[in-house]
Motif scaffolding. Structure first.
Motif, PDB file in Angstrom:
ATOM      1  N   GLU A  19     -47.122  40.599 -24.262  1.00 54.23           N
ATOM      2  CA  GLU A  19     -48.300  39.905 -22.930  1.00 54.23           C
ATOM      3  C   GLU A  19     -48.604  39.028 -22.649  1.00 54.23           C
ATOM      4  N   ILE A  20     -48.568  38.650 -21.476  1.00 58.18           N
ATOM      5  CA  ILE A  20     -48.924  37.162 -20.723  1.00 58.18           C
ATOM      6  C   ILE A  20     -49.945  37.604 -19.606  1.00 58.18           C
ATOM      7  N   ILE A  21     -51.477  36.602 -20.105  1.00 58.06           N
ATOM      8  CA  ILE A  21     -52.255  36.778 -19.366  1.00 58.06           C
ATOM      9  C   ILE A  21     -52.096  35.083 -18.749  1.00 58.06           C
ATOM     10  N   TYR A  22     -52.285  35.552 -16.922  1.00 57.22           N
ATOM     11  CA  TYR A  22     -51.466  33.934 -16.654  1.00 57.22           C
ATOM     12  C   TYR A  22     -53.730  33.659 -15.525  1.00 57.22           C
ATOM     13  N   VAL A  23     -53.789  32.695 -15.934  1.00 56.65           N
ATOM     14  CA  VAL A  23     -54.823  32.350 -15.830  1.00 56.65           C
ATOM     15  C   VAL A  23     -55.271  31.243 -14.532  1.00 56.65           C
ATOM     16  N   LEU A  24     -55.985  31.200 -13.852  1.00 58.02           N
ATOM     17  CA  LEU A  24     -55.962  29.904 -13.022  1.00 58.02           C
ATOM     18  C   LEU A  24     -56.857  29.595 -13.116  1.00 58.02           C
ATOM     19  N   PHE A  25     -57.389  27.991 -13.435  1.00 52.56           N
ATOM     20  CA  PHE A  25     -58.779  27.479 -13.531  1.00 52.56           C
ATOM     21  C   PHE A  25     -58.690  26.425 -13.125  1.00 52.56           C
ATOM     22  N   ASP A  26     -59.633  25.367 -12.457  1.00 50.99           N
ATOM     23  CA  ASP A  26     -60.050  24.594 -12.105  1.00 50.99           C
ATOM     24  C   ASP A  26     -62.074  24.055 -12.856  1.00 50.99           C
ATOM     25  N   THR A  27     -62.349  24.267 -12.412  1.00 52.46           N
ATOM     26  CA  THR A  27     -63.887  24.076 -12.788  1.00 52.46           C
ATOM     27  C   THR A  27     -64.733  25.624 -12.957  1.00 52.46           C
ATOM     28  N   GLU A  28     -63.413  26.156 -12.455  1.00 49.75           N
ATOM     29  CA  GLU A  28     -64.412  28.006 -12.816  1.00 49.75           C
ATOM     30  C   GLU A  28     -62.725  28.496 -12.447  1.00 49.75           C
ATOM     31  N   ILE A  29     -62.780  30.027 -13.325  1.00 49.92           N
ATOM     32  CA  ILE A  29     -61.894  30.500 -13.179  1.00 49.92           C
ATOM     33  C   ILE A  29     -61.427  31.295 -11.781  1.00 49.92           C
ATOM     34  N   LYS A  30     -60.317  31.083 -11.274  1.00 48.09           N
ATOM     35  CA  LYS A  30     -59.839  31.703 -10.106  1.00 48.09           C
ATOM     36  C   LYS A  30     -59.041  32.864  -9.677  1.00 48.09           C
ATOM     37  N   LEU A  31     -58.830  33.005 -10.719  1.00 44.47           N
ATOM     38  CA  LEU A  31     -57.428  33.635 -10.434  1.00 44.47           C
ATOM     39  C   LEU A  31     -57.304  34.516 -11.822  1.00 44.47           C
ATOM     40  N   VAL A  32     -57.646  35.824 -12.687  1.00 44.31           N
ATOM     41  CA  VAL A  32     -56.203  36.032 -13.617  1.00 44.31           C
ATOM     42  C   VAL A  32     -55.508  37.145 -13.020  1.00 44.31           C
ATOM     43  N   GLU A  33     -54.412  37.250 -14.085  1.00 43.50           N
ATOM     44  CA  GLU A  33     -53.005  37.665 -13.250  1.00 43.50           C
ATOM     45  C   GLU A  33     -52.240  38.144 -14.844  1.00 43.50           C
ATOM     46  N   THR A  34     -52.110  39.384 -14.029  1.00 41.43           N
ATOM     47  CA  THR A  34     -51.009  39.922 -15.585  1.00 41.43           C
ATOM     48  C   THR A  34     -49.559  40.355 -15.474  1.00 41.43           C
ATOM     49  N   LYS A  35     -49.059  40.354 -13.962  1.00 44.18           N
ATOM     50  CA  LYS A  35     -48.253  40.738 -14.231  1.00 44.18           C
ATOM     51  C   LYS A  35     -47.332  39.380 -13.813  1.00 44.18           C
ATOM     52  N   PHE A  36     -46.421  38.957 -14.060  1.00 42.66           N
ATOM     53  CA  PHE A  36     -45.647  37.315 -13.684  1.00 42.66           C
ATOM     54  C   PHE A  36     -45.101  37.413 -12.263  1.00 42.66           C
ATOM     55  N   ARG A  37     -44.119  38.454 -11.503  1.00 47.62           N
ATOM     56  CA  ARG A  37     -44.426  37.920 -10.142  1.00 47.62           C
ATOM     57  C   ARG A  37     -45.586  38.097  -9.812  1.00 47.62           C
ATOM     58  N   ASN A  38     -46.818  38.228  -9.509  1.00 47.81           N
ATOM     59  CA  ASN A  38     -47.596  38.221  -8.886  1.00 47.81           C
ATOM     60  C   ASN A  38     -48.086  37.383  -8.641  1.00 47.81           C
ATOM     61  N   ALA A  39     -48.790  36.480 -10.248  1.00 53.77           N
ATOM     62  CA  ALA A  39     -48.742  35.487 -11.075  1.00 53.77           C
ATOM     63  C   ALA A  39     -48.338  33.774 -10.214  1.00 53.77           C
ATOM     64  N   LYS A  40     -46.890  33.981  -9.886  1.00 53.49           N
ATOM     65  CA  LYS A  40     -45.548  33.200  -9.380  1.00 53.49           C
ATOM     66  C   LYS A  40     -45.911  33.313  -8.552  1.00 53.49           C
ATOM     67  N   ASP A  41     -46.166  34.316  -7.360  1.00 53.87           N
ATOM     68  CA  ASP A  41     -46.643  34.426  -5.992  1.00 53.87           C
ATOM     69  C   ASP A  41     -47.752  33.521  -5.445  1.00 53.87           C
ATOM     70  N   ASN A  42     -49.051  34.091  -6.562  1.00 47.97           N
ATOM     71  CA  ASN A  42     -50.017  34.133  -6.021  1.00 47.97           C
ATOM     72  C   ASN A  42     -50.564  32.106  -6.474  1.00 47.97           C
TER      73      ASN A  42
END
Length: 112
Positions: A19-42
């Motif tokens: 199970e992979i959770i994708y977290v996009l961050f820089d100086t704050e967490i911008k996005l948390v996504e659990t679905k690969f297709r959504n993560a890849k697209d977003n």
């Protein structure tokens, strides 16, 4: 964008049954996504400014993650290591270094 595509390909090929959770961050967490297709697209790189690895290390601890892959160019201050989470630092190319000596370190094969 090419770095993100390559990073997603590597991570998904080695973590097929996890199970992979994708977290996009820089100086704050911008996005948390659990679905690969959504993560890849977003996932869109925003700002290209500051990075705070402490955020994602703390997130991993708070959510009891077994493992954490930090896909990065390494350009930020060293965070405090997560207490319960194994960390892989995946660097965007083989000329870069992680900001820490702890955890596991790997590089993509590209030199540019």
């Amino acid at each position: 964008d090419d770095d993100l595509k390559e990073g997603f390909a590597v991570i998904n090929s080695i973590c097929r049954h996890a199970e992979i959770i994708y977290v996009l961050f820089d100086t704050e967490i911008k996005l948390v996504e659990t679905k690969f297709r959504n993560a890849k697209d977003n996932f869109k790189v925003l700002g290209r400014g500051g990075t705070d690895f402490e955020l994602v290390c703390r997130y991993a601890d708070e959510h009891s993650a077994d493992g954490l892959i930090i896909y990065t160019d390494g350009g930020a201050a060293a965070p405090i290591p997560p207490k319960r989470t194994k960390v892989l630092w995946l660097l965007t190319n083989n000329k870069l270094k992680a900001p820490v000596t702890w955890g596991f370190h790997a590089h993509l094969d590209r030199t540019a």
